[in-house]
Write an enzyme that holds these catalytic residues in place. Structure first.
Site, PDB file in Angstrom:
ATOM      1  N   LYS A  36      -6.172  13.259 -15.011  1.00 16.35           N
ATOM      2  CA  LYS A  36      -5.819  13.230 -13.594  1.00 16.35           C
ATOM      3  C   LYS A  36      -6.061  14.599 -13.006  1.00 16.35           C
ATOM      4  O   LYS A  36      -5.974  15.612 -13.705  1.00 16.35           O
ATOM      5  CB  LYS A  36      -4.342  12.864 -13.407  1.00 16.35           C
ATOM      6  CG  LYS A  36      -4.055  12.274 -12.048  1.00 16.35           C
ATOM      7  CD  LYS A  36      -4.440  10.796 -12.037  1.00 16.35           C
ATOM      8  CE  LYS A  36      -4.122  10.106 -10.765  1.00 16.35           C
ATOM      9  NZ  LYS A  36      -4.210   8.650 -10.956  1.00 16.35           N
ATOM     10  N   GLY A  45       3.802   0.999   1.380  1.00 18.71           N
ATOM     11  CA  GLY A  45       2.594   1.829   1.276  1.00 18.71           C
ATOM     12  C   GLY A  45       1.432   1.088   1.899  1.00 18.71           C
ATOM     13  O   GLY A  45       1.215  -0.093   1.608  1.00 18.71           O
ATOM     14  N   TYR A  46       0.705   1.765   2.778  1.00 19.98           N
ATOM     15  CA  TYR A  46      -0.402   1.089   3.461  1.00 19.98           C
ATOM     16  C   TYR A  46      -1.667   1.926   3.381  1.00 19.98           C
ATOM     17  O   TYR A  46      -2.379   2.140   4.352  1.00 19.98           O
ATOM     18  CB  TYR A  46      -0.003   0.762   4.908  1.00 19.98           C
ATOM     19  CG  TYR A  46      -0.516  -0.585   5.377  1.00 19.98           C
ATOM     20  CD1 TYR A  46      -0.174  -1.754   4.712  1.00 19.98           C
ATOM     21  CD2 TYR A  46      -1.372  -0.681   6.482  1.00 19.98           C
ATOM     22  CE1 TYR A  46      -0.651  -2.989   5.138  1.00 19.98           C
ATOM     23  CE2 TYR A  46      -1.854  -1.920   6.914  1.00 19.98           C
ATOM     24  CZ  TYR A  46      -1.483  -3.061   6.228  1.00 19.98           C
ATOM     25  OH  TYR A  46      -1.957  -4.292   6.647  1.00 19.98           O
ATOM     26  N   GLY A  47      -1.935   2.446   2.175  1.00 22.21           N
ATOM     27  CA  GLY A  47      -3.198   3.137   1.914  1.00 22.21           C
ATOM     28  C   GLY A  47      -4.177   2.118   1.340  1.00 22.21           C
ATOM     29  O   GLY A  47      -4.096   0.921   1.652  1.00 22.21           O
ATOM     30  N   ASN A  48      -5.083   2.577   0.468  1.00 19.78           N
ATOM     31  CA  ASN A  48      -6.091   1.666  -0.091  1.00 19.78           C
ATOM     32  C   ASN A  48      -5.448   0.478  -0.797  1.00 19.78           C
ATOM     33  O   ASN A  48      -5.778  -0.685  -0.526  1.00 19.78           O
ATOM     34  CB  ASN A  48      -7.001   2.450  -1.057  1.00 19.78           C
ATOM     35  CG  ASN A  48      -7.927   1.540  -1.845  1.00 19.78           C
ATOM     36  OD1 ASN A  48      -7.516   0.914  -2.819  1.00 19.78           O
ATOM     37  ND2 ASN A  48      -9.170   1.429  -1.431  1.00 19.78           N
ATOM     38  N   ALA A  49      -4.501   0.742  -1.714  1.00 22.68           N
ATOM     39  CA  ALA A  49      -3.911  -0.352  -2.498  1.00 22.68           C
ATOM     40  C   ALA A  49      -3.085  -1.290  -1.616  1.00 22.68           C
ATOM     41  O   ALA A  49      -3.216  -2.517  -1.699  1.00 22.68           O
ATOM     42  CB  ALA A  49      -3.052   0.231  -3.619  1.00 22.68           C
ATOM     43  N   GLY A  50      -2.251  -0.728  -0.749  1.00 25.19           N
ATOM     44  CA  GLY A  50      -1.366  -1.554   0.076  1.00 25.19           C
ATOM     45  C   GLY A  50      -2.115  -2.422   1.078  1.00 25.19           C
ATOM     46  O   GLY A  50      -1.809  -3.606   1.244  1.00 25.19           O
TER      47      GLY A  50
HETATM   48  N1  GLU Z   1      -6.828   6.668  -9.143  1.00 28.89           N
HETATM   49  C1  GLU Z   1      -6.929   5.328  -9.665  1.00 28.89           C
HETATM   50  C2  GLU Z   1      -5.810   5.062 -10.660  1.00 28.89           C
HETATM   51  O1  GLU Z   1      -4.765   5.681 -10.659  1.00 28.89           O
HETATM   52  C3  GLU Z   1      -8.310   5.043 -10.222  1.00 28.89           C
HETATM   53  C4  GLU Z   1      -8.735   5.937 -11.336  1.00 28.89           C
HETATM   54  C5  GLU Z   1     -10.201   5.812 -11.691  1.00 28.89           C
HETATM   55  O2  GLU Z   1     -10.871   4.946 -11.148  1.00 28.89           O
HETATM   56  O3  GLU Z   1     -10.632   6.601 -12.526  1.00 28.89           O
HETATM   57  O4  GLU Z   1      -5.899   4.150 -11.430  1.00 28.89           O
END
Ligand code: GLU
Length: 420
Positions: free
Chosen positions: A110, A222-227
Site C-alpha cells: 500500500k 461513502g459515495y466515492g468509487n466503491a459507494g
Molecule cells: N485500492 C484497491 C484495494 O484496496 C485496489 C488495489 C489494487 O487494485 O491494486 O483493494
C-alpha cells in the site's frame, strides 16, 4: 518496530490483532505468525512540490511492501490528510490477505501521501503524483510492486504516475500501475470492479442465507468509487432498494428509495449528496444504525466499533471499505447473527480486475468487458464460498474464516520458499 498512529484505534494494531486471533484458531506455526505480523519492507519519502502560488510545500509519503511470497506486491495509493505509516501498514497487510483470498498470484502493498487533495488544484496534484513516483519508482516494477488507485486517487492520477515511471525507465511499462484510463492500457471493467465484486458476494450471501435481495432496503456509507457503483450495480444486478447514502459531509435518507442517476448527478453538481431534493438529512452515524436489510460501509476504517455495533440493525453487512469494523465490534455483530462479508473478501473485485489488467498489459491484448465480468464473477464466487465454508467448518465469524483461508495460502508459500 513500534506502531505509531494518531487514528484511534490504530489500524495496524487492529490488523495484527485480527491475525493473532486467526493464528490461534488455525494453530499457525509461531515463526510464520511472527513473520506475517510485520511488513517486509517500507519506504518513507519526502516530496517537495511547487504550489500554484509560487511557494514550495513539503509533503510526506509512504510505500509499504508487506509480503511478496505469492508474487509481486500489489495495492493502491491513498491521498488523505490523516494518512499515517500505520494506516498504510494495515492496508498493506489487508492487501496481502485480499490477494490470497481470491487466489491471485500477488502479494500485498500500500502507498499513501499525507495531503488534502480537495484543497489542491489539478496541477498541484499532478506535480505531487509525479514527485511520489520519482522517489518511490525505484522500488516499483511489474515484477516487484504494482500500485493502483485508492481513496482520493483515480485513473487520471494513475496516468500521470505511469507517464512519470515511463520517463524513469525510458520506455512504457504499462503493467507497473493498474486502474489506468482505457487509452493508456487500462482494463475494461476496472472502474466499477470493487463494487461489482461486492455485489457478486452479496448475491451469493443472499442465496446462502435465503434472504431475498430484490427490494431489500440498503444503506451505503461513502459515495466515492466503491459507494457510487454499489448504488448503481446493487440496484441493477440485485434489485436492492437503496434508501440512504452518505459522504464525508453527511447523509440523506428516503424510505421510498434513492435513484442512482439523480443522486449521482446531484453529487457531481454540488460536490455532496447532502441537500438532495425529497430526502431527509441524516448523519453518517445515523446511517449506520438504520433499520435496513443491507448495510454497505464504503468509506474509511473503524466506523463500526464496540460503541455502536450493538445498535446496527442490518442483517447483511457488505464491507466495501477497508477496515470499517474493529475486532470488538466483530464479536458483537457475530453474537447478534449479523452476516458480515469481510472487507478483504468483499472489496477484492478491484484488485482482481487490476490483476486482469496486468495480464492484459503483459501480452498487450485486451479483453471484452463481458469476459472481465465473467472472470471476476468466477473468482469472487469461489472466494465467497471458500470463506463461507471455512466459517462453518471452524465455527467462527466470516472475518476469521477469511483470515484462515488467506493466511493458510500465504503460510504455505512462505514455507515452500524456506523462509521459515
Ligand atoms: N485500492 C484497491 C484495494 O484496496 C485496489 C488495489 C489494487 O487494485 O491494486 O483493494
Amino acid at each position: 518496530m513500534a506502531t505509531e498512529s494518531s487514528v484511534s484505534p490504530n489500524p495496524f494494531e487492529v490488523a495484527q490483532r485480527q491475525l493473532d486471533e486467526a493464528a490461534q484458531v488455525m494453530k499457525l506455526d509461531p515463526a510464520v505468525h511472527e513473520l506475517l505480523r510485520w511488513p517486509l519492507r517500507e519506504l518513507h519519502v519526502t516530496l517537495p512540490v511547487k504550489m500554484d502560488d509560487g511557494t514550495t510545500k513539503i509533503f510526506h509519503g509512504f510505500r509499504v511492501q508487506y509480503n511478496d511470497s505469492r508474487g509481486p506486491t500489489k495495492g493502491g495509493i491513498r491521498y488523505h490528510p490523516d494518512e499515517t505509516i500505520d494506516t498504510v501498514r494495515a492496508l498493506a497487510a489487508w492487501m496481502t490477505w485480499k490477494c490470497a483470498v481470491v487466489d491471485i498470484p500477488l502479494g500485498g502493498a500500500k502507498g499513501g501521501i499525507i495531503c488534502n487533495p480537495k484543497e489542491m488544484s489539478q496541477g498541484e496534484i499532478e506535480r505531487l503524483s509525479r514527485a511520489y513516483i520519482r522517489q518511490v519508482g525505484r522500488i516499483l516494477g511489474l515484477e516487484k510492486d504494482v500500485p493502483a488507485p485508492d481513496v482520493y486517487t483515480n485513473p487520471q492520477i494513475m496516468a500521470w504516475m505511469a507517464d512519470e515511471y515511463a520517463f524513469l525507465k525510458g520506455y512504457n511499462e504499462f503493467g507497473v500501475i493498474t486502474g489506468k484510463p482505457l487509452a493508456l492500457g487500462g482494463s475494461a471493467g476496472r472502474g466499477d470492479a470493487t463494487a461489482r465484486g461486492g455485489v457478486y458476494c452479496l448475491r451469493e450471501a443472499g442465496k446462502a442465507l435465503n434472504i431475498d435481495l430484490k427490494g431489500a432496503t440498503t444503506a451505503i456509507q461513502g459515495y466515492g468509487n466503491a459507494g457510487t457503483f454499489a448504488h448503481k450495480l446493487g440496484a441493477e444486478i440485485l434489485g436492492l432498494k437503496v434508501v440512504a447514502v452518505s459522504d464525508s459531509k453527511g447523509g440523506i435518507y428516503n424510505p421510498d428509495g434513492l435513484d442512482y442517476e439523480a443522486v449521482f448527478a446531484h453529487k457531481q453538481e454540488t460536490g455532496s449528496v447532502i441537500g438532495f431534493p425529497g430526502a431527509k438529512s441524516i448523519t453518517n452515524e445515523e446511517l449506520l444504525e438504520l433499520d435496513v436489510t443491507v448495510l454497505i460501509p464504503a468509506a474509511l476504517e473503524s466506523v463500526i466499533t464496540a460503541e455502536n455495533a450493538d445498535r446496527i440493525k442490518a442483517k447483511l453487512i457488505a464491507e466495501l471499505a477497508n477496515g470499517p469494523t474493529t475486532p470488538d465490534a466483530d464479536k458483537i455483530l457475530h453474537e447478534k447473527d449479523a452476516y458480515v462479508i469481510p472487507d478483504f473478501l468483499c472489496n477484492a473485485g478491484g484488485v482482481t480486475v487490476s490483476y486482469f489488467e496486468m495480464v492484459q498489459n503483459a501480452y498487450d491484448y485486451y479483453w471484452e468487458e463481458s469476459l472481465v465480468h465473467e472472470r471476476l464473477d468466477k473468482k469472487m464466487t469461489a472466494a465467497f464460498h471458500a470463506v463461507h465454508d471455512a466459517a462453518k467448518e471452524y465455527g467462527v465469524h466470516n472475518r476469521m474464516a477469511a483470515y484462515i483461508v488467506a493466511v493458510s495460502r500465504v503460510a504455505e508459500a512462505v514455507k515452500l520458499r524456506g523462509w521459515v
